[in-house]
Design a protein around this motif. Structure first.
Motif, PDB file in Angstrom:
ATOM      1  N   ILE A 138       2.330  -3.663  16.308  1.00 11.95           N
ATOM      2  CA  ILE A 138       2.668  -2.239  16.180  1.00 11.95           C
ATOM      3  C   ILE A 138       4.004  -2.101  15.459  1.00 11.95           C
ATOM      4  O   ILE A 138       5.013  -2.678  15.883  1.00 11.95           O
ATOM      5  N   TYR A 139       3.985  -1.365  14.350  1.00 10.98           N
ATOM      6  CA  TYR A 139       5.223  -1.015  13.645  1.00 10.98           C
ATOM      7  C   TYR A 139       5.593   0.406  14.050  1.00 10.98           C
ATOM      8  O   TYR A 139       4.851   1.343  13.796  1.00 10.98           O
ATOM      9  N   ARG A 140       6.739   0.545  14.677  1.00  7.10           N
ATOM     10  CA  ARG A 140       7.151   1.843  15.239  1.00  7.10           C
ATOM     11  C   ARG A 140       8.319   2.404  14.433  1.00  7.10           C
ATOM     12  O   ARG A 140       9.398   1.817  14.377  1.00  7.10           O
ATOM     13  N   ASP A 141       8.091   3.545  13.803  1.00 11.21           N
ATOM     14  CA  ASP A 141       9.136   4.223  13.028  1.00 11.21           C
ATOM     15  C   ASP A 141       9.701   5.366  13.859  1.00 11.21           C
ATOM     16  O   ASP A 141       9.130   5.751  14.881  1.00 11.21           O
ATOM     17  N   GLY A 142      10.806   5.932  13.420  1.00 12.71           N
ATOM     18  CA  GLY A 142      11.358   7.109  14.083  1.00 12.71           C
ATOM     19  C   GLY A 142      12.091   6.820  15.379  1.00 12.71           C
ATOM     20  O   GLY A 142      12.062   7.623  16.306  1.00 12.71           O
ATOM     21  N   LYS A 156      14.672   2.740   8.394  1.00 12.14           N
ATOM     22  CA  LYS A 156      14.917   2.936   6.957  1.00 12.14           C
ATOM     23  C   LYS A 156      16.331   3.445   6.681  1.00 12.14           C
ATOM     24  O   LYS A 156      16.915   3.139   5.661  1.00 12.14           O
ATOM     25  N   ARG A 157      16.849   4.283   7.583  1.00 18.21           N
ATOM     26  CA  ARG A 157      18.151   4.923   7.325  1.00 18.21           C
ATOM     27  C   ARG A 157      19.285   3.972   7.708  1.00 18.21           C
ATOM     28  O   ARG A 157      19.729   3.943   8.843  1.00 18.21           O
ATOM     29  N   SER A 189      17.787   0.226  -1.079  1.00 14.32           N
ATOM     30  CA  SER A 189      18.100   0.197   0.356  1.00 14.32           C
ATOM     31  C   SER A 189      17.146  -0.760   1.058  1.00 14.32           C
ATOM     32  O   SER A 189      15.930  -0.625   0.925  1.00 14.32           O
ATOM     33  N   PRO A 190      17.668  -1.711   1.837  1.00 18.61           N
ATOM     34  CA  PRO A 190      16.766  -2.582   2.596  1.00 18.61           C
ATOM     35  C   PRO A 190      16.196  -1.854   3.807  1.00 18.61           C
ATOM     36  O   PRO A 190      16.707  -0.797   4.201  1.00 18.61           O
ATOM     37  N   VAL A 244       5.879   0.001  -0.984  1.00 16.76           N
ATOM     38  CA  VAL A 244       6.683   1.073  -0.392  1.00 16.76           C
ATOM     39  C   VAL A 244       7.722   0.454   0.552  1.00 16.76           C
ATOM     40  O   VAL A 244       7.695  -0.738   0.820  1.00 16.76           O
ATOM     41  N   ARG A 245       8.624   1.287   1.058  1.00 19.44           N
ATOM     42  CA  ARG A 245       9.761   0.770   1.845  1.00 19.44           C
ATOM     43  C   ARG A 245       9.369   0.248   3.220  1.00 19.44           C
ATOM     44  O   ARG A 245      10.082  -0.542   3.815  1.00 19.44           O
ATOM     45  N   VAL A 246       8.266   0.750   3.754  1.00 22.01           N
ATOM     46  CA  VAL A 246       7.838   0.366   5.108  1.00 22.01           C
ATOM     47  C   VAL A 246       6.382  -0.105   5.052  1.00 22.01           C
ATOM     48  O   VAL A 246       5.689   0.166   4.066  1.00 22.01           O
ATOM     49  N   PRO A 247       5.887  -0.801   6.079  1.00 27.39           N
ATOM     50  CA  PRO A 247       4.459  -1.156   6.080  1.00 27.39           C
ATOM     51  C   PRO A 247       3.585   0.087   5.893  1.00 27.39           C
ATOM     52  O   PRO A 247       3.922   1.168   6.409  1.00 27.39           O
TER      53      PRO A 247
END
Length: 461
Positions: free
Chosen positions: A303-307, A346-347, A390-391, A426-429
């Protein structure tokens, strides 16, 4: 105001060499200001005279698989747009009936554009039959909704393309509500000026790819040598109409080539509801995966969890991860699948430079700048033409997959190649990007959970 934006961009999007120079000038000012030096001495701190240097790694280019067994390298800038235009798509959806709704005055432009769309579809080996045309006399929201109701009731199309005169959000929301909540029909909204723009062939190709995705097709694929793997992405978007309410979207892969996805969206007002909803949606995704794979459940779930903000990580681990593991244990009758939970950020203020330039896509940093008490790494997966890259930070807070760190990094990089709205990385999966796209659509336009008839389609692209 484009001239103002361009002038601002000169200062905000600094190329890497300029950014390094500015940082060094700022550092020199700090070093030469007595009051700052005194403060640093009081804290027993010292500023290094140069930027920190350390060893990183660059992952190999990925292989992109198209239809008819065509394989190409992603390229040094991880962009395969040219190859995309000249090769057949990996898996074709079958488009049998579709409708175009447009204003009467734009009839000629619409007919011309449909011809261009069919031509671009042919180069991708995607057959687009002639559509049914539905004219409306004015651009009121009610006119579009009535036309949609009429064509859905009488034609039951697989796909509806709606041509609109401008980007009015209330009209867009009404169209999406009608087709994603009340009914379950994928839609493609096109602004009229794009029908006659200079790059019409490029726009038509992108729309043909989107239409194929929305009816269940796949433009390209990436080889992943792991059987029984399900990858989920999760993101949150605030509701623009109800204060304090957010929509959490989960998107999970349900086949071995990561081309088909199951999605679920649920509203929540606090962290506890979010944790319950996420764990329930993961269970639904496992059940759907099982239905699509001869009643075989996934052996490994990532699970990739953003936010997630920095301060929320302990809460996420204590509540979300624990709940998901409990639910999975029940579903698997005591035997847990291999499981990993990764927080994607990302930020960041961190910037990486390679000899004064932007590092290439596939650059991994997992030493020196990472936290000693975490399993984390930085990955640059995208290529930028302006400014400094940006990494993205990946923080693995739970892992029982037995994958070595370099395999986890490679897998994460592979997943950034599968976002079908852009023929590059893209920057994320991709699963995170799909979840963001879905949460954004629901939070901005729908404000309700989408129709369950669309759960297996990428209708939100």
């Amino acid at each position: 105001n484009f001239p103002l934006m361009r002038a601002l961009a000169d200062h905000t999007r600094m190329p890497p060499n300029v950014r390094v120079d500015r940082l060094m000038v700022f550092n020199a000012r700090l070093q030469n200001t007595p009051s700052i030096q005194k403060d640093l001495e009081n804290w027993q701190m010292r500023l290094a005279p140069n930027l920190i240097s350390f060893g990183g790694r660059i992952l190999d280019q990925e292989e992109i698989h198209f239809g008819q067994s065509v394989k190409v390298r992603a390229g040094t800038d991880a962009d395969w747009t040219r190859n995309m235009r000249s090769n057949p798509m990996f898996d074709m959806g079958s488009l049998k009936s579709w409708v175009v709704i447009f204003l009467k005055k734009s009839r000629n432009d619409v007919h011309t554009f449909v011809g261009v769309l069919q031509k671009s579809g042919a180069t991708l080996k995607f057959f687009i039959p002639p559509p049914v045309y539905e004219e409306i006399i004015d651009d009121r929201v009610g006119s579009y909704v009535s036309a949609l109701e009429k064509v859905i009731a009488t034609r039951n199309p697989q796909m509806i393309m709606i041509v609109v005169p401008n980007n009015r959000s209330d009209r867009y929301s009404a169209i999406k509500k009608k087709c994603c909540v009340d009914r379950a029909v994928p839609t493609q909204v096109v602004v009229q000026k794009n029908l006659t723009s200079k790059g019409v062939m490029s726009i038509a190709t992108k729309i043909a790819i989107q239409i194929n995705c929305k009816i269940g097709g796949t433009p390209w694929s990436i080889p992943v040598p792991m059987a029984g793997l399900m990858i989920c992405g999760y993101d949150v978007c605030h509701d623009t109409t109800t204060k304090g309410r957010s929509f959490g979207a989960m998107v999970a892969s349900i086949n071995s080539v990561f081309s088909r996805y199951f999605s679920a969206v649920t509203p929540h007002t606090n962290g506890e509801e979010l944790s319950n909803d996420l764990s329930m949606n993961i269970v639904k995704a496992v059940v759907r995966y099982s239905e699509c794979n001869n009643n075989t459940k996934p052996k490994t779930i990532i699970i990739y969890r953003d936010g997630v903000g920095e301060g929320q990580i302990p809460f996420v681990h204590k509540h979300e991860v624990t709940l998901i593991k409990e639910k999975l244990k029940d579903l698997y009758q005591g035997e847990m699948p291999h499981f990993a939970f990764i927080i994607v950020t990302k930020r960041l203020n961190t910037r990486l430079f390679l000899q004064g330039k932007n590092p290439p896509p596939g650059t991994v940093a997992d030493d020196c700048i990472t936290s000693p008490d975490r399993y984390d790494f930085f990955l640059i997966s995208q290529s930028v033409r302006q400014g400094t890259v940006s990494p993205t930070n990946y923080n693995v807070i739970e892992d029982s997959t037995r994958l070595a760190p370099d395999k986890m990094q490679r897998l994460s990089y592979k997943m950034t190649h599968l976002y079908y709205n852009w023929s590059g990385t893209v920057r994320v999966p991709a699963q995170c990007q799909y979840a963001h796209k879905l949460a954004f659509l629901v939070g901005q336009s729908l404000h309700k959970t989408p129709n369950s008839g669309l759960d297996d389609l990428l209708f939100y692209l």
